[in-house]
Design an enzyme around this catalytic site. Structure first.
Site, PDB file in Angstrom:
ATOM      1  N   ARG A 247       0.851  -1.198   0.000  1.00 36.86           N
ATOM      2  CA  ARG A 247       0.000   0.000   0.000  1.00 36.86           C
ATOM      3  C   ARG A 247       0.883   1.244   0.000  1.00 36.86           C
ATOM      4  O   ARG A 247       0.626   2.218  -0.698  1.00 36.86           O
ATOM      5  CB  ARG A 247      -0.952  -0.001   1.205  1.00 36.86           C
ATOM      6  CG  ARG A 247      -1.661   1.336   1.390  1.00 36.86           C
ATOM      7  CD  ARG A 247      -2.939   1.246   2.221  1.00 36.86           C
ATOM      8  NE  ARG A 247      -2.839   0.405   3.392  1.00 36.86           N
ATOM      9  CZ  ARG A 247      -2.156   0.705   4.513  1.00 36.86           C
ATOM     10  NH1 ARG A 247      -1.526   1.850   4.614  1.00 36.86           N
ATOM     11  NH2 ARG A 247      -2.119  -0.150   5.519  1.00 36.86           N
TER      12      ARG A 247
ATOM     13  N   TYR B 130     -16.311  16.324 -15.666  1.00 34.95           N
ATOM     14  CA  TYR B 130     -16.656  14.910 -15.732  1.00 34.95           C
ATOM     15  C   TYR B 130     -17.729  14.636 -14.661  1.00 34.95           C
ATOM     16  O   TYR B 130     -17.619  15.119 -13.530  1.00 34.95           O
ATOM     17  CB  TYR B 130     -15.397  14.079 -15.467  1.00 34.95           C
ATOM     18  CG  TYR B 130     -15.650  12.615 -15.343  1.00 34.95           C
ATOM     19  CD1 TYR B 130     -15.978  11.856 -16.460  1.00 34.95           C
ATOM     20  CD2 TYR B 130     -15.581  11.982 -14.111  1.00 34.95           C
ATOM     21  CE1 TYR B 130     -16.234  10.504 -16.343  1.00 34.95           C
ATOM     22  CE2 TYR B 130     -15.827  10.627 -13.986  1.00 34.95           C
ATOM     23  CZ  TYR B 130     -16.155   9.896 -15.107  1.00 34.95           C
ATOM     24  OH  TYR B 130     -16.417   8.565 -14.997  1.00 34.95           O
TER      25      TYR B 130
ATOM     26  N   ASP C 162      -7.455  18.280 -15.177  1.00 37.00           N
ATOM     27  CA  ASP C 162      -7.717  16.883 -15.530  1.00 37.00           C
ATOM     28  C   ASP C 162      -7.350  16.740 -17.002  1.00 37.00           C
ATOM     29  O   ASP C 162      -8.021  17.274 -17.878  1.00 37.00           O
ATOM     30  CB  ASP C 162      -9.204  16.576 -15.278  1.00 37.00           C
ATOM     31  CG  ASP C 162      -9.557  15.122 -15.598  1.00 37.00           C
ATOM     32  OD1 ASP C 162      -8.903  14.522 -16.470  1.00 37.00           O
ATOM     33  OD2 ASP C 162     -10.509  14.606 -14.980  1.00 37.00           O
TER      34      ASP C 162
ATOM     35  N   LYS D 277      -8.252   5.523 -19.531  1.00 42.87           N
ATOM     36  CA  LYS D 277      -8.507   5.983 -20.892  1.00 42.87           C
ATOM     37  C   LYS D 277      -7.240   5.835 -21.744  1.00 42.87           C
ATOM     38  O   LYS D 277      -6.751   4.739 -21.909  1.00 42.87           O
ATOM     39  CB  LYS D 277      -9.042   7.422 -20.840  1.00 42.87           C
ATOM     40  CG  LYS D 277     -10.092   7.656 -19.734  1.00 42.87           C
ATOM     41  CD  LYS D 277     -11.389   6.906 -19.951  1.00 42.87           C
ATOM     42  CE  LYS D 277     -12.316   6.896 -18.739  1.00 42.87           C
ATOM     43  NZ  LYS D 277     -12.622   8.165 -18.099  1.00 42.87           N
TER      44      LYS D 277
HETATM   45  C1  LIG Z   1     -13.143   8.631 -16.839  1.00 42.13           C
HETATM   46  C2  LIG Z   1     -12.792   9.975 -16.353  1.00 42.13           C
HETATM   47  C3  LIG Z   1     -12.570  10.235 -14.980  1.00 42.13           C
HETATM   48  C4  LIG Z   1     -12.770   9.187 -13.914  1.00 42.13           C
HETATM   49  O1  LIG Z   1     -11.884   8.146 -14.039  1.00 42.13           O
HETATM   50  P1  LIG Z   1     -12.221   6.631 -13.569  1.00 42.13           P
HETATM   51  O2  LIG Z   1     -10.957   5.930 -13.902  1.00 42.13           O
HETATM   52  O3  LIG Z   1     -13.399   6.181 -14.350  1.00 42.13           O
HETATM   53  O4  LIG Z   1     -12.511   6.692 -12.114  1.00 42.13           O
HETATM   54  C5  LIG Z   1     -12.181  11.514 -14.610  1.00 42.13           C
HETATM   55  N1  LIG Z   1     -12.045  12.494 -15.529  1.00 42.13           N
HETATM   56  C6  LIG Z   1     -12.271  12.292 -16.839  1.00 42.13           C
HETATM   57  C7  LIG Z   1     -12.105  13.420 -17.796  1.00 42.13           C
HETATM   58  C8  LIG Z   1     -12.658  11.024 -17.289  1.00 42.13           C
HETATM   59  O5  LIG Z   1     -12.892  10.837 -18.591  1.00 42.13           O
END
Ligand SMILES: *Cc1c(COP(=O)(O)O)cnc(C)c1O
Length: 378
Positions: free
Chosen positions: A46, A98, A170, A195
């Protein structure tokens, strides 16, 4: 080293224990301690694990940042950053975040006394008015989901700095290959590595990058204390995906430009949103601060819900699914999927109408993708 080389080598020297060329999957929860008062580099997974450390180093290098932290999801990474705030602090957030980030702010952080203002980040004089004495953080996404609006990151960085607020971007939609927010003045970057970074729709993960030592120390403490860390195999899969980020992003983009230009001329498509098109309202700023336009293309279909339903059901290669950023092309209907939690009124206010469809363009053959869209639109 440059981007393509860093993706393959940063944090990924041959394994010191065995000379394995690829960073091994250190599938262990704990590490032997030499004696009661001699601690090794790793104690417990962890707190730290060599496979995860390789991933954290690699992602930080790609963003030109000093420190990287990996998390169990992009949402866990988001929490890891938001924990820097304390009750009574104020955050200025972009208007079209998001959905999961919006949900965290509204349903978790508001409750514990964090104040939030959703600001228009596309109009700087309006944006400036959102600041208060207790503003400690600014949070944006650029481009946004699903309308692909682009904010001027350098300008927002300047204003955030003048208010001594940490500026968080982000960067999930473009990945560090197409945009480097730290270089533009941001303090912290958040990724859903689910992603483009992992890129194969086979893991859920997140990451944070910063060069701010104080923020890093606090986030590192929380990462270990709360424990929303990724599993070791997921770290390894993310590292494997990361190695091909550059070539994937180039193909994603080439396919997207090709399809967006063609869709713009299609009689059944009312409007195409893609920052790479000169018709996009933020094309100029995108060109200035990005090195590419990404692979999310949103389209307004001529018609309403029934036409959209028929279109989505007729697609054979584009798969109807949440998420984006994988090698396979996906189609998403924001009204019923990613933005279903918003009220209809809020959706319409944002511009998310019943004829809006979001495409995540993959790296299949572009002619196959075009033919698929063409037959479904027909
Ligand atoms: C998918 C996404 C998230 C969240 O990520 P997870 O891995 O699904 O928890 C945050 N910001 C953006 C822009 C995203 O596309």
């Amino acid at each position: 080293m440059r981007f393509e080389t860093l993706a393959i080598r940063a944090g990924q020297d041959p394994d010191p224990a065995t000379n394995a060329v690829i960073v091994p999957i250190y599938q262990t929860s704990t590490f032997q301690q030499k004696s009661l008062d001699k601690f090794g580099t790793y104690e417990y997974s962890r707190s730290g694990n060599p496979t995860r450390a390789a991933l954290e180093t690699a992602i930080a290098a790609l963003e030109n940042g000093k420190y990287g932290l990996a998390y169990a999801s992009g949402s866990a990474a988001t929490v890891g950053v938001l924990q820097l705030l304390k009750p009574g602090d104020h955050i200025v957030a972009g208007q079209d975040l998001y959905g999961g980030t919006y949900r965290l702010l509204e349903s978790v952080y508001k409750k514990i006394g964090i104040e939030i203002t959703y600001a228009n980040t596309y109009n700087i004089s309006e944006f400036k008015k959102a600041f208060r004495k207790n503003t400690k953080m600014v949070w944006i996404e650029s481009p946004t989901n699903p309308l692909l609006k682009v904010s001027d990151i350098a300008k927002i960085a300047e204003i955030s700095k003048s208010h001594k607020a940490l500026f968080v971007v982000d960067n999930t939609f473009l990945s560090p290959f197409f945009q480097k927010p730290l270089d533009l003045g941001a303090d912290i970057i958040v990724h859903s590595t689910t992603k483009y970074i992992a890129g194969h729709s086979d893991i859920v993960g997140g990451a944070v990058v910063t060069s701010n030592e104080e923020a890093y120390t606090a986030m590192k403490f929380y990462q270990n204390a709360a424990g929303a860390v990724p599993g070791i195999l997921d770290c390894w899969l993310t590292l494997r995906g990361l190695k091909t980020l550059a070539i994937r992003m180039k193909e994603h983009e080439a396919n997207s430009v090709y399809l967006a230009q063609w869709l713009e001329t299609h009689s059944k498509v009312k409007r195409v949103l893609y920052p790479g098109l000169p018709s996009h309202e933020h094309h100029e700023i995108a060109k200035k601060q990005q090195t590419g336009f990404g692979a999310v293309v949103s389209i307004f279909i001529d018609g309403g819900y029934e036409e959209v339903k028929r279109f989505c059901e007729k697609l054979k290669i584009f798969i109807l699914a949440e998420s984006l950023g994988g090698v396979e092309s996906l189609v998403c209907y924001p009204v019923k999927m990613s933005h279903a939690v918003l009220s209809e009124e809020d959706r319409l206010k944002q511009g998310i109408t019943p004829n809006l469809v979001r495409l995540s363009v993959g790296i299949e053959n572009k002619e196959d993708l075009k033919e698929d869209l063409s037959q479904a639109l027909g």
